[in-house]
Motif scaffolding. Structure first.
Motif, PDB file in Angstrom:
ATOM      1  N   ARG A   1     -13.181  -3.789  -2.908  1.00 29.44           N
ATOM      2  CA  ARG A   1     -12.177  -2.801  -2.474  1.00 29.44           C
ATOM      3  C   ARG A   1     -10.880  -3.496  -2.083  1.00 29.44           C
ATOM      4  O   ARG A   1      -9.794  -3.044  -2.451  1.00 29.44           O
ATOM      5  CB  ARG A   1     -12.696  -1.987  -1.285  1.00 29.44           C
ATOM      6  N   ASP A   2     -10.988  -4.591  -1.344  1.00 25.57           N
ATOM      7  CA  ASP A   2      -9.791  -5.313  -0.923  1.00 25.57           C
ATOM      8  C   ASP A   2      -9.021  -5.862  -2.126  1.00 25.57           C
ATOM      9  O   ASP A   2      -7.798  -5.789  -2.185  1.00 25.57           O
ATOM     10  CB  ASP A   2     -10.156  -6.452   0.034  1.00 25.57           C
TER      11      ASP A   2
ATOM     12  N   ARG B   1      -7.323  -2.997  -3.897  1.00 20.63           N
ATOM     13  CA  ARG B   1      -6.181  -2.536  -3.103  1.00 20.63           C
ATOM     14  C   ARG B   1      -4.992  -3.484  -3.291  1.00 20.63           C
ATOM     15  O   ARG B   1      -3.857  -3.050  -3.462  1.00 20.63           O
ATOM     16  CB  ARG B   1      -6.573  -2.447  -1.626  1.00 20.63           C
ATOM     17  N   GLU B   2      -5.261  -4.812  -3.270  1.00 20.21           N
ATOM     18  CA  GLU B   2      -4.188  -5.789  -3.463  1.00 20.21           C
ATOM     19  C   GLU B   2      -3.558  -5.648  -4.853  1.00 20.21           C
ATOM     20  O   GLU B   2      -2.330  -5.692  -4.980  1.00 20.21           O
ATOM     21  CB  GLU B   2      -4.736  -7.200  -3.285  1.00 20.21           C
TER      22      GLU B   2
ATOM     23  N   GLU C   1      -7.377   6.349  -4.126  1.00 19.09           N
ATOM     24  CA  GLU C   1      -7.357   5.399  -3.002  1.00 19.09           C
ATOM     25  C   GLU C   1      -8.287   5.840  -1.877  1.00 19.09           C
ATOM     26  O   GLU C   1      -7.960   5.756  -0.700  1.00 19.09           O
ATOM     27  CB  GLU C   1      -5.934   5.202  -2.481  1.00 19.09           C
TER      28      GLU C   1
END
Length: 147
Positions: free
Chosen positions: A126-127, A130-131, A24
């Protein structure tokens, strides 16, 4: 021979990217903030403050440009004055004027704002990753609570 080297480099880069995603740490991936540069950088600094690549002398050019702009502003008498120095009762004609500096929140926002098409695509990726990771964690925690 060169095919082997390119294969080794590709495998190393892929492993490094996989490590960043699994740990992460994708926030460390950035695009160089240089005007004409779109080099991808991995910020390995302790405080995550790297903004420029190491290849095109981008940081030096940006610093020189900022210095020259400050010098030109001083010569033209157009320096920005902070509100506190304007309101100060001691601010007479002989006092020095202070340049406005952005807050740390403004600096952080500027760092995280994508500056190119590839940076926007990387941020969206990336978003999305991450989700997906957060959804997997929620599902896992729900199944472990039921057991």
């Amino acid at each position: 021979m060169s095919n082997q080297i390119s294969d080794i480099m590709t495998a190393t880069i892929a492993a490094s990217l996989a490590h960043l995603v699994t740990e992460e740490e994708t926030g460390r991936l950035r695009i160089c903030r240089g005007d004409d540069c779109e080099a991808a950088i991995v910020d390995l600094t302790r405080n995550r403050s790297k903004l420029f690549c190491d290849f095109g002398n981008c940081a030096n050019r940006a610093h020189v440009r900022a210095y020259r702009a400050r010098q030109a502003a001083k010569r033209n008498g157009t320096t920005a004055v902070t509100e506190s120095s304007e309101a100060s009762p001691n601010s007479g004609a002989g006092s020095k004027r202070k340049l406005e500096k952005p807050s740390s929140a403004e600096k952080a926002e500027e760092i995280n704002r994508p500056t190119s098409v590839s940076a926007v695509a990387a941020k969206e990726f990336r978003d999305r990753m991450r989700e997906e990771l957060m959804d997997k964690r929620k599902k896992k925690s729900k199944t472990s609570k039921k057991s």
